[in-house]
Scaffold this motif. Structure first.
Motif, PDB file in Angstrom:
ATOM      1  N   GLY A   1       0.792  -1.232   0.000  1.00 45.85           N
ATOM      2  CA  GLY A   1       0.000   0.000   0.000  1.00 45.85           C
ATOM      3  C   GLY A   1       0.819   1.274   0.000  1.00 45.85           C
ATOM      4  N   LYS A   2       2.131   1.191  -0.258  1.00 45.18           N
ATOM      5  CA  LYS A   2       2.995   2.366  -0.228  1.00 45.18           C
ATOM      6  C   LYS A   2       3.109   3.053  -1.584  1.00 45.18           C
ATOM      7  CE  LYS A   2       5.717   0.535   3.614  1.00 45.18           C
ATOM      8  NZ  LYS A   2       7.043   0.057   4.082  1.00 45.18           N
ATOM      9  N   LEU A   3       2.774   2.353  -2.651  1.00 43.79           N
ATOM     10  CA  LEU A   3       2.832   2.923  -3.995  1.00 43.79           C
ATOM     11  C   LEU A   3       1.600   2.516  -4.785  1.00 43.79           C
ATOM     12  CD1 LEU A   3       6.564   2.249  -5.041  1.00 43.79           C
ATOM     13  CD2 LEU A   3       5.601   4.407  -4.198  1.00 43.79           C
ATOM     14  N   ASN A   4       1.284   3.313  -5.796  1.00 38.21           N
ATOM     15  CA  ASN A   4       0.205   3.013  -6.731  1.00 38.21           C
ATOM     16  C   ASN A   4       0.725   3.328  -8.129  1.00 38.21           C
ATOM     17  OD1 ASN A   4      -2.091   3.125  -8.425  1.00 38.21           O
ATOM     18  ND2 ASN A   4      -3.418   3.628  -6.697  1.00 38.21           N
ATOM     19  N   VAL A   5       0.759   2.334  -9.002  1.00 45.12           N
ATOM     20  CA  VAL A   5       1.405   2.537 -10.307  1.00 45.12           C
ATOM     21  C   VAL A   5       0.670   3.549 -11.181  1.00 45.12           C
ATOM     22  CG1 VAL A   5       2.443   0.238 -10.326  1.00 45.12           C
ATOM     23  CG2 VAL A   5       0.198   0.575 -11.381  1.00 45.12           C
ATOM     24  N   SER A   6      -0.593   3.784 -10.933  1.00 46.21           N
ATOM     25  CA  SER A   6      -1.361   4.701 -11.777  1.00 46.21           C
ATOM     26  C   SER A   6      -1.264   6.144 -11.313  1.00 46.21           C
ATOM     27  CB  SER A   6      -2.829   4.272 -11.829  1.00 46.21           C
ATOM     28  OG  SER A   6      -3.415   4.342 -10.539  1.00 46.21           O
ATOM     29  N   GLU A   7      -0.643   6.384 -10.169  1.00 44.01           N
ATOM     30  CA  GLU A   7      -0.517   7.741  -9.652  1.00 44.01           C
ATOM     31  C   GLU A   7       0.786   8.382 -10.108  1.00 44.01           C
ATOM     32  OE1 GLU A   7      -0.965   7.549  -5.428  1.00 44.01           O
ATOM     33  OE2 GLU A   7      -3.128   7.132  -5.540  1.00 44.01           O
ATOM     34  N   SER A   8       0.860   9.695  -9.997  1.00 40.67           N
ATOM     35  CA  SER A   8       2.055  10.437 -10.374  1.00 40.67           C
ATOM     36  C   SER A   8       3.273   9.898  -9.626  1.00 40.67           C
ATOM     37  CB  SER A   8       1.861  11.921 -10.049  1.00 40.67           C
ATOM     38  OG  SER A   8       3.023  12.664 -10.353  1.00 40.67           O
ATOM     39  N   ALA A   9       4.377   9.729 -10.329  1.00 39.94           N
ATOM     40  CA  ALA A   9       5.596   9.213  -9.709  1.00 39.94           C
ATOM     41  C   ALA A   9       6.044  10.167  -8.605  1.00 39.94           C
ATOM     42  CB  ALA A   9       6.689   9.056 -10.750  1.00 39.94           C
ATOM     43  N   PRO A  10       6.332   9.645  -7.397  1.00 35.88           N
ATOM     44  CA  PRO A  10       6.717  10.516  -6.284  1.00 35.88           C
ATOM     45  C   PRO A  10       8.160  11.001  -6.389  1.00 35.88           C
ATOM     46  CG  PRO A  10       6.713   8.226  -5.575  1.00 35.88           C
ATOM     47  CD  PRO A  10       6.214   8.232  -6.989  1.00 35.88           C
ATOM     48  N   ILE A  11       8.417  11.833  -7.402  1.00 38.84           N
ATOM     49  CA  ILE A  11       9.712  12.471  -7.586  1.00 38.84           C
ATOM     50  C   ILE A  11       9.571  13.916  -7.145  1.00 38.84           C
ATOM     51  CG2 ILE A  11      11.501  13.116  -9.252  1.00 38.84           C
ATOM     52  CD1 ILE A  11      11.293  10.108  -8.928  1.00 38.84           C
ATOM     53  N   ALA A  12      10.342  14.327  -6.145  1.00 38.52           N
ATOM     54  CA  ALA A  12      10.147  15.641  -5.526  1.00 38.52           C
ATOM     55  C   ALA A  12      10.191  16.779  -6.553  1.00 38.52           C
ATOM     56  CB  ALA A  12      11.212  15.862  -4.449  1.00 38.52           C
ATOM     57  N   ALA A  13      11.095  16.693  -7.515  1.00 38.76           N
ATOM     58  CA  ALA A  13      11.266  17.783  -8.479  1.00 38.76           C
ATOM     59  C   ALA A  13      10.085  17.938  -9.426  1.00 38.76           C
ATOM     60  CB  ALA A  13      12.547  17.557  -9.289  1.00 38.76           C
ATOM     61  N   TRP A  14       9.183  16.941  -9.430  1.00 37.61           N
ATOM     62  CA  TRP A  14       8.061  16.975 -10.384  1.00 37.61           C
ATOM     63  C   TRP A  14       6.710  17.253  -9.706  1.00 37.61           C
ATOM     64  CZ3 TRP A  14       9.114  11.590 -13.040  1.00 37.61           C
ATOM     65  CH2 TRP A  14      10.400  11.601 -13.621  1.00 37.61           C
TER      66      TRP A  14
ATOM     67  N   ARG B   1      15.218   5.151  -7.173  1.00 42.65           N
ATOM     68  CA  ARG B   1      15.163   6.244  -6.198  1.00 42.65           C
ATOM     69  C   ARG B   1      13.836   6.224  -5.442  1.00 42.65           C
ATOM     70  NH1 ARG B   1      17.475  11.322  -5.400  1.00 42.65           N
ATOM     71  NH2 ARG B   1      16.500  12.231  -3.551  1.00 42.65           N
ATOM     72  N   ILE B   2      12.763   5.922  -6.151  1.00 40.23           N
ATOM     73  CA  ILE B   2      11.453   5.823  -5.503  1.00 40.23           C
ATOM     74  C   ILE B   2      11.471   4.713  -4.454  1.00 40.23           C
ATOM     75  CG2 ILE B   2       9.043   5.157  -5.909  1.00 40.23           C
ATOM     76  CD1 ILE B   2       9.297   6.628  -8.640  1.00 40.23           C
ATOM     77  N   ILE B   3      12.068   3.591  -4.783  1.00 41.52           N
ATOM     78  CA  ILE B   3      12.191   2.487  -3.812  1.00 41.52           C
ATOM     79  C   ILE B   3      13.000   2.936  -2.612  1.00 41.52           C
ATOM     80  CG2 ILE B   3      13.186   0.196  -3.437  1.00 41.52           C
ATOM     81  CD1 ILE B   3      12.588  -0.321  -6.467  1.00 41.52           C
ATOM     82  N   ARG B   4      14.151   3.571  -2.885  1.00 42.62           N
ATOM     83  CA  ARG B   4      15.014   4.025  -1.789  1.00 42.62           C
ATOM     84  C   ARG B   4      14.264   4.943  -0.834  1.00 42.62           C
ATOM     85  NH1 ARG B   4      19.602   8.532  -2.411  1.00 42.62           N
ATOM     86  NH2 ARG B   4      17.958   9.739  -1.402  1.00 42.62           N
ATOM     87  N   ASP B   5      13.558   5.920  -1.396  1.00 46.46           N
ATOM     88  CA  ASP B   5      12.840   6.888  -0.561  1.00 46.46           C
ATOM     89  C   ASP B   5      11.695   6.227   0.208  1.00 46.46           C
ATOM     90  OD1 ASP B   5      14.565   8.792  -1.508  1.00 46.46           O
ATOM     91  OD2 ASP B   5      13.132   9.726  -2.884  1.00 46.46           O
ATOM     92  N   ALA B   6      11.075   5.219  -0.394  1.00 46.61           N
ATOM     93  CA  ALA B   6       9.915   4.575   0.246  1.00 46.61           C
ATOM     94  C   ALA B   6      10.302   3.679   1.412  1.00 46.61           C
ATOM     95  CB  ALA B   6       9.139   3.763  -0.792  1.00 46.61           C
ATOM     96  N   VAL B   7      11.562   3.211   1.441  1.00 49.22           N
ATOM     97  CA  VAL B   7      11.939   2.240   2.486  1.00 49.22           C
ATOM     98  C   VAL B   7      12.866   2.807   3.546  1.00 49.22           C
ATOM     99  CG1 VAL B   7      11.608   0.323   0.885  1.00 49.22           C
ATOM    100  CG2 VAL B   7      13.911   1.274   1.193  1.00 49.22           C
TER     101      VAL B   7
END
Length: 495
Positions: free
Chosen positions: A235-248, A321-327
């Protein structure tokens, strides 16, 4: 980057000299302008070649370091089999010099005495390219090695190498290990055949065994797919949502529309072209940038997200990077998460996931695992994301990962066995015409293949350092077809 700065200043000064000669007496003018032109060509060519030559140097340092200190192979053999035949390196091989320091576990490379790079080994993190003294110290202090953990999946074999159970199966392996008499060579390193959850046959090249960690190159992207899948299940990510990249995250930024699904399917639309020429942004990202994901997140959009397929390591560095930030944000957090949630449960025992200096894993092309471990990974997808009775990947994740992207032969981190318009990257065909259509596979540079064939309850792993089509997808097609034909005439051992 000081060398780059000096080269650019020298190029500028040479061009300035060219114009200054206009004030010389006519008698000396012709000679001076000729000398100036030659200097301009020489110096400015060096400036333009800075990136590809640094890439060549970095590739040499990193691969020799990893293959020596992770896989335990001999450096000169690694250079001859893997590095020297790659791209344009074969044309400048006489200028490439590498030095292996076994005590410090470092490899330093120069090209023509310039373009110096250094790769350093860190315990449990493999090798990283050092961009300064702090990175050397980072590797020296690294301790990402993890102990064994209980597997949830049934064991696939005893400790001894499993010999083929029939002459036909033996002949299939013989054919895949057959070598050419001259370059380019096939260099098969390992084959593991798993039928109905048990190894039916395996073979290894001299110096390589069942426990030797071998580089998967871009087969690593399929492992990144699994780590993303686990975070989706949690439940930490959803593939259909905007990628959690801070710069975007600003909604006015057009990159805000990029989803995790776009990154997985290589349809982000980012200007991260990958040609492996050394001039391309993806090569710069891997071999010249200390923060790979920081470089990738700065790329501009060239097409609307989801509208065009363009294969690049950049998308999977961003996923890493998304994996790194999520864990948790650190390399140790990523390594612990991967061991606890993926490698341990499915029984992968000899795995090294490499990182950049910021702690982001290179989930695009730099994970090592034994051939048996790669087979265990394939079994996870053959078994619909289950390890024994436990669910590792979300229900439906395997089907999602192997579903077609646009009109290509690519899914979402895996290649699929469907004919498609045009060619896959590097002029390779899309699929395996002699293998059942339901097959899908992880694939990496130089002939890394983890082929999953649900209709045959089969996983076939082929690893090597090939520079000839017989070791690439055409060879994998032939191997899997031969194995299927052979297994229809042999019983696999006790289960």
């Amino acid at each position: 980057m000081y060398t780059n700065f000096v080269a650019s200043r020298a190029c500028y000064r040479t061009i300035t000299i060219k114009f200054e000669v206009l004030s010389l007496p006519k008698r000396r003018y012709a000679l001076a302008i000729s000398v100036s032109a030659v200097l301009t060509l020489f110096v400015c060519s060096g400036f333009l070649l800075y990136q590809p030559l640094m890439v060549a140097s970095g590739f040499t340092s990193h691969q020799i370091c990893s293959e020596t200190f992770v896989s335990g192979l001999k450096p000169d053999q690694v250079y001859a089999d893997m590095v020297e035949p790659t791209g344009a390196i074969r044309f400048i091989s006489s200028l490439v010099h590498y030095d292996v320091d076994f005590e410090k576990r470092e490899v330093t490379t120069t090209v023509g005495g310039l373009y110096k790079t250094k790769a350093v080994y860190g315990e449990g993190m493999g090798c990283l390219l050092a961009h300064g003294p702090e990175d050397v110290q980072l590797a020296a202090n690294a301790n990402l090695k993890v102990g064994p953990s209980a597997s949830l999946a049934p064991e696939i074999a005893e400790s001894g190498v499993v010999e083929p159970g029939s002459e036909q199966l033996r002949a299939a392996l013989d054919r895949a290990f057959a070598e050419r008499e001259q370059a380019p060579y096939i260099r098969t390193q390992a084959i593991v055949v798993v039928k109905d959850g048990k190894i039916a046959a395996e073979r290894y090249a001299p110096g390589i065994g069942a426990d030797t960690p071998l580089l998967g190159f871009s087969a690593t992207k399929s492992v990144t797919n699994a780590l993303i899948g686990i975070l989706v299940r949690q439940g930490k990510l959803n593939v259909s949502e905007s990628a959690p990249i801070a710069a975007w995250q600003n909604v006015s930024d057009p990159r805000h529309a990029i989803t995790i699904d776009d990154l997985l399917r290589q349809t982000s639309g980012l200007a991260l072209e990958q040609t492996s020429s050394g001039f391309d942004p993806a090569s710069r990202m891997i071999y010249l940038e200390r923060d790979m994901s920081g470089f990738a997140e700065g790329a501009k959009l060239v097409t609307a997200p989801g509208s065009r397929w363009a294969y690049t390591d950049g998308n999977y560095i961003l996923l890493s990077r998304i994996i790194r930030d999520a864990v948790g944000g650190r390399a140790s957090d990523v390594r612990g998460f991967a061991q606890r949630e993926l490698f341990g449960p499915i029984g992968m025992k000899h795995v090294t996931l490499e990182f950049d200096a910021t702690g982001t894993p290179n989930g695009a092309n730099s994970m090592f695992a034994s051939a048996r471990d790669w087979a265990r990974f394939g079994l996870l997808y053959l078994n619909d994301g289950m390890a024994g009775a436990d669910r590792i990947l979300p229900k439906g994740w395997v089907e999602y990962s192997s579903s077609q992207t646009l009109d290509t032969g690519y899914g979402a981190g895996f290649w699929i066995n469907l004919a498609a318009s045009g060619n896959a990257p590097y002029g390779l065909p899309w699929g395996m015409p002699h293998v059942p259509q339901d097959a899908f596979f992880a694939m990496g540079n130089m002939g890394q293949h983890i082929v999953i064939v649900p209709s045959e309850h089969l996983v076939v792993v082929r690893l090597g350092v090939s520079h000839h089509p017989d070791g690439l997808i055409a060879g994998a097609d032939r191997l899997v077809a031969d194995v299927i034909a052979a297994l229809r005439h042999v019983e696999v051992g006790p289960r």
